[in-house]
Each structure stands twice: as C-alpha cells, then as structure tokens.
Motif scaffolding. Structure first.
Motif, PDB file in Angstrom:
ATOM      1  N   TYR A  95      40.146  42.672  38.215  1.00  0.00           N
ATOM      2  CA  TYR A  95      40.697  41.462  39.104  1.00  0.00           C
ATOM      3  C   TYR A  95      40.263  41.456  40.496  1.00  0.00           C
ATOM      4  O   TYR A  95      39.504  40.683  41.365  1.00  0.00           O
ATOM      5  N   ALA A  96      40.270  42.781  41.210  1.00  0.00           N
ATOM      6  CA  ALA A  96      40.111  42.990  42.569  1.00  0.00           C
ATOM      7  C   ALA A  96      38.425  42.956  42.678  1.00  0.00           C
ATOM      8  O   ALA A  96      37.912  42.076  43.665  1.00  0.00           O
ATOM      9  N   PHE A  97      37.740  43.318  41.849  1.00  0.00           N
ATOM     10  CA  PHE A  97      36.278  43.220  42.203  1.00  0.00           C
ATOM     11  C   PHE A  97      35.919  41.708  41.653  1.00  0.00           C
ATOM     12  O   PHE A  97      35.060  41.432  42.250  1.00  0.00           O
ATOM     13  N   LEU A 100      38.847  39.365  44.894  1.00  0.00           N
ATOM     14  CA  LEU A 100      39.258  39.500  46.089  1.00  0.00           C
ATOM     15  C   LEU A 100      38.113  39.970  46.903  1.00  0.00           C
ATOM     16  O   LEU A 100      37.123  40.663  46.695  1.00  0.00           O
ATOM     17  N   ASN A 101      38.309  39.723  48.427  1.00  0.00           N
ATOM     18  CA  ASN A 101      37.311  40.060  49.200  1.00  0.00           C
ATOM     19  C   ASN A 101      37.947  41.158  50.272  1.00  0.00           C
ATOM     20  O   ASN A 101      38.766  40.758  50.857  1.00  0.00           O
ATOM     21  N   PHE A 102      37.278  42.324  50.174  1.00  0.00           N
ATOM     22  CA  PHE A 102      37.867  43.314  51.073  1.00  0.00           C
ATOM     23  C   PHE A 102      36.624  44.279  51.471  1.00  0.00           C
ATOM     24  O   PHE A 102      35.546  44.391  50.622  1.00  0.00           O
ATOM     25  N   PRO A 103      36.756  45.174  52.545  1.00  0.00           N
ATOM     26  CA  PRO A 103      35.558  46.178  53.050  1.00  0.00           C
ATOM     27  C   PRO A 103      35.639  47.192  52.010  1.00  0.00           C
ATOM     28  O   PRO A 103      36.650  47.509  51.394  1.00  0.00           O
ATOM     29  N   GLY A 104      34.457  47.440  51.647  1.00  0.00           N
ATOM     30  CA  GLY A 104      34.187  48.551  50.742  1.00  0.00           C
ATOM     31  C   GLY A 104      33.929  48.364  49.353  1.00  0.00           C
ATOM     32  O   GLY A 104      33.985  49.193  48.249  1.00  0.00           O
ATOM     33  N   ALA A 108      32.243  50.428  46.099  1.00  0.00           N
ATOM     34  CA  ALA A 108      32.919  50.884  45.165  1.00  0.00           C
ATOM     35  C   ALA A 108      32.574  50.474  43.980  1.00  0.00           C
ATOM     36  O   ALA A 108      32.375  50.994  42.805  1.00  0.00           O
TER      37      ALA A 108
END
Lengths: 276, 297
Positions: A95-97, A100-104, A108
C-alpha cells in the motif's frame, strides 16, 4: 461445415484426454502401488495393475515410523506463520509503495525489485549462519525465518493497490480518516482476493520447499513433510509400497484443499506469476 | 497560508505512515536478503576453516579452482541442458494445449484442474513416484514397453529423463498463464481471417503467436530463471551412487553439496556467485533479444 467442426472437436478431446491420462498416471500409480504388497509391486507382469487385496499395511508402517502427525503439525504451523507474516508485511508495504509519497520510497522499492532478480540460493548460507547463531536450528522460528517478509508479495500487493480507484481515498480523507484508518477500513477489504492469492502462493511455496527445511531443521521431529519424505527415500530403499504410501500421505492434504478451492489455487499460483 | 500548512501536514502524515508501513518489510529485506548477498560474495574469497576455526582469506583461489573444476563446468552444462529442454518442450506443449482449451469445448475446467495438479504436489513425492515409474527392472515404463532402459542412470540421457519430470510438473502452470493471455486477444481478428479463408494452423502462426508473444516472453524469462535453479528433482531422483551423477548434477546441487554436506561454504558461495552471473547473463540476453520477436501493440 458442421461435420468438420464436430470432427475437429473429437480430435481436440482426444488430444486433451491423452495428455490428461499422462498427467494422472503417476498419481494413479502412486495410489495403486501404495496398496500393493512388495511382491505384487515388483511383478513384471504388466497386467498386475490393481492390488489383489487393498492392503493398508504400508500406511500403518510409515505412519508409525515417520510420525506423520508431527510432520503435518510442523508443516501446518510453518504455512500458518509464513502466510500471516508475509500477507501482513506485504500488504502494508504494498500500500505504501502504491499510494503514498514519501522520501526514500523509490530507493526502498528498488531494493524490493533487486531481491526478486537474484537467485534465492545466494541468501541461504548467511541465513543458515544467522539461525544457527540464534540457536534456532530445528525450531519453528528457524523454519519460518527466510519467509518473514516477501519481496515478491510486496510487489504483487503494490500492483493490486495500484489498480484501485483514487476516489475512495479522497472520500475517506474528507470524512476525516487518517492514512492508517483509510488503509485498514477502506483499501484493505478491496484487495481481499489478492491477499488470498498471495496466501495460497505462500502456502504452496512453504509446503513444497525442500532445501531450507533440510538444512534448517534436519531433525526428524522438527522438520516438514517435504524434507522428511526426502530423507525417507534413503531409509526405505526399494520398498515401493511404503515409499508410495508416504508420498500419498504427504500429498493428500494439499490435493484435497486444491480440489476444494481450485479456482483460488489456480489464480493464486499462476496469475500471480510467482515462481515456485 | 492555511493550504500550505495543510499540504505540509499531509506530507508529514504520508512520511510517517509510509515508513511505518514499509519498515517491517525493509528491515526484513535488508537483514534476510540484501546483507546476505554481500556476505555470500564476501564468503567466496574465504576458505572455511576446519574444526570450527574461522574463515581464512584465500583471495581469488576459490575462483581459480572453479575455473579449473571440470565438475562445475559439467554441472553448468547439465543445468543448461535441463533448462533448455524443460522450457522449450513445456512451452511448446502447453501452448498447443492452451489454444485447444481456449475453444468452446466440454470439460474445460476439468482438464485445467488435471493439468495443474502436479503444481501442488510435494516435489519429493513427485520425484519418488517418477523414480518408481522409471525403475529399470520393475518400473511401469519398462514394463509397458517391454524394455530394460536405465532411464535415470544412463549418463547419456538421464538428464533428459529428469527434464521430462520437470516438463510434466510445469505444464499446468504455463497453460494457465497462456490461457489468461489468450483471453486478451479479441475474437474479431480470428473472425476476419476466417472470412479471408485462413486455416486454423495459419491463424495460430499469424494471429495467436504474435499477439501472445508478450505472455510467452514473460513465461520464458521466469521459467528459464526457475529452471536454472533446479535442485529438488535432481537431489531426489539421482542418488549419490548413481553412475549418471556427474552428468546430471546441477549448479544448485553442487552448491548444496559443498556448502552443507562438505562444509566448504567458501567454495559453495563461489558456485552460487557463478549461478548469479549465469542467470543475469541469460536474462539480460533475453531482454535484448525480445526486440526481435516480441510483438507489442
């Protein structure tokens, strides 16, 4: 026109039947041999197909000697823990990949892809050293260990979240859900079929895996069906009824599950495109 | 002003949840997979000390030994023979079967169930029953044909007998993937070419194959990678006393034997590095070669 069509239909059926028989013969021969006596099994008369009496002696012997109940228990526990950890970690990360938008994030994810491209044997020696340092040889933790997380499953779940419409999250946000709540209450239920697919793939993989249980749990009472069966071959030599009885006992639970949940199995293994 | 604050709040929220969600996977991945890759490569420059003594740095000598090791090159040849046979034959058969199953015929689901059955059987059980079928004296195959062929102990063709087991095991998997691909091909193409009078076989080569080529490419790449890692079948079918051992053992089999039965983890690691290079080379080659034959809409 109609005639040629029925004729070609007959040919198609014929080809499919011939191939189906060749797929089934090994299984049928396994069953028939398991119920034969040793002398019947080694009869060179090609007409001795069925056992004269359906004996269950071989089953009794292998159940007594191999402690099948324990093997079933170990295998079921291994599958249980592998599925729980793999589905939980892969769903969250997927889900995060995907959303969501986040640095790194991209770096990852490139590690996830990298893991999938490398042959798994390259991890085996260091993993073995790790569990022996943790004194976890011949334990359930040691058996589950390499499957605690799954790069393949993470990739699969990312794809499945990517296919969902964005409106749902927007609506949830307007209703005041935070990301955790949106994930848990809105998005997670929508990927249920993919979670089931991943679960089945993980189960079959854990069930079939031979190399890891052989080295991580060599002891008879700690190992899985697959590894115990491999070991048995050396001990029983040419007693084919007993070897076949043990093979049948090892295959039967999975075959029954497969026949009950065919569609999910086929989708779970094949449409995920995972390598077994 | 308020909206900027809202955006940065949202960013912080995504940062927090994003890392929280990927943290278990990333920690696991780094500990279980990423670090081990480097450890294995590192290990390949060491000799494992006897009697539990630590590692001894030996530089490139494991690699020198590898290059001069006839068994390793033979194992590489065996692995490639196995992989090519398994992949080519299984894909050819499963393509035909998938095309037949894609027609409106009776018992479709039943056939699919049967073809897929070996996928869920324990490899040890599959290997045992095939050993039994292949048995020289009492095996079903020799009984049926009235022969005395040493299917799995004749060094000349034992590897192909093992490949037959691999083909039998994997057919259903390929068929299901091909069926999914075939369902994507619009029926109009076939109808139009039928009006033009094209036969079934011409349709197969002119429509089915090109339009299915992306799926075929995917199956070829994943199956080649899988087949190059063959271990279970060979470990189970070929005994240590089998005269065909050197002509059938695969790279992963050698890796297992050196690392876990002989305790020479340094050399085992070197073999696995070779396997990594072979898989990378073959996969990159296939990705380049696909431009010549894979047809994208």
């Amino acid at each position: 026109m109609v005639k040629t069509q029925t004729r070609s239909a007959v040919w198609i059926q014929l080809i499919l039947i011939v191939f189906s028989i060749s797929m089934l013969v090994p299984f049928l021969w396994m069953i028939l041999t398991a119920f034969k006596s040793v002398s019947e099994s080694t009869s060179v008369d090609p007409f001795v197909v069925f056992p004269s009496v359906w004996r269950i002696d071989s089953f009794r012997t292998v159940i007594a000697n191999m402690n099948f109940l324990l093997l079933y228990k170990n295998t079921i526990l291994l599958i249980f823990w592998r599925v729980i950890t793999a589905v939980a970690t892969a769903t969250m990360a997927g889900y995060a990949f995907a959303r969501l938008n986040f640095p790194g994030r991209d770096f990852a994810f490139s590690l996830v892809l990298f893991q999938m491209m490398v042959p798994s044997q390259i991890f085996v020696i260091p993993q073995y050293i790790m569990i022996s340092k943790l004194n976890a040889l011949n334990t359930m933790f040691g058996l589950v260990f390499p499957g605690l997380v799954t790069a393949f499953g993470t990739f699969l779940m990312r794809q499945s979240f990517k296919g969902l419409p964005r409106d749902l999250e927007e609506a949830a946000k307007l209703d005041g859900c935070n990301i955790g709540q949106t994930f848990l209450h809105i998005m997670l239920p929508l990927t249920r079929s993919n979670m089931v697919a991943l679960g089945i793939f993980t189960s079959v993989f854990a069930y079939k895996d031979l190399l890891w249980p052989m080295i991580a749990a060599p002891r008879n009472e700690a190992t899985t069906l697959a590894a115990a069966l491999a070991k048995m071959q050396g001990q029983y030599g040419a007693n084919f009824p007993q070897l076949m009885a043990a093979s049948l006992l090892a295959c039967l639970p999975m075959i029954v599950l497969y026949l009950l949940f065919q569609r999910q199995f086929i989708e779970g293994i094949a449409t995920t495109g995972g390598k077994l | 002003m308020a909206s900027i604050k809202k955006i940065s709040l949202r960013r912080r929220e995504e940062f927090f949840w994003g890392w929280l969600f990927i943290l278990p996977t990333m920690v696991g991945l780094i500990v279980l997979n990423i670090i081990p890759i480097f450890q294995t490569i590192y290990q390949s420059f060491f000799k494992t000390g006897d009697f539990g003594r630590g590692n001894i740095f030996v530089g490139l000598s494991n690699y020198v030994r590898l290059i001069n090791d006839k068994d390793v090159w033979q194992a590489l040849a065996n692995t490639l023979k196995y992989a090519v046979t398994e992949v080519v034959v299984s894909i050819a058969i499963s393509l035909v079967l998938a095309v037949l199953l894609n027609k409106k015929i009776r018992f479709r689901a039943g056939y699919r169930t049967i073809f897929f059955l070996p996928m869920i059987a324990a490899p040890a059980a599959i290997a045992m029953v095939w050993r039994w079928l292949y048995n020289t004296e009492f095996g079903l195959l020799n009984n049926l044909f009235g022969t005395k062929i040493n299917w799995i102990s004749n060094p000349n063709f034992a590897i192909y007998s093992i490949a037959v087991i691999g083909i039998w095991s994997i057919l259903g998997y390929n068929i299901v993937l091909f069926l999914a691909g075939l369902q994507e091909i619009p029926n109009d193409y076939y109808e139009a070419s039928s009006i033009d009078g094209a036969s079934g076989i011409r349709q197969f080569f002119n429509i089915t194959l090109p339009l299915l080529s992306p799926t075929i490419f995917f199956v070829v790449v994943t199956r080649v990678i899988g087949a190059l890692q063959v271990f279970d079948l060979i470990f189970m079918v070929v005994d240590i006393t089998n005269p065909a051992l050197t002509k059938t053992q695969s790279l992963v089999y050698l890796f297992y034997r050196y690392s876990f039965t002989q305790g020479n983890r340094g050399y085992g690691s070197t073999i696995v590095v070779l396997l990594l290079l072979v898989i990378m080379f073959v996969t990159i080659f296939q990705i380049i070669a696909q431009k010549k034959w894979v047809f994208y809409n």
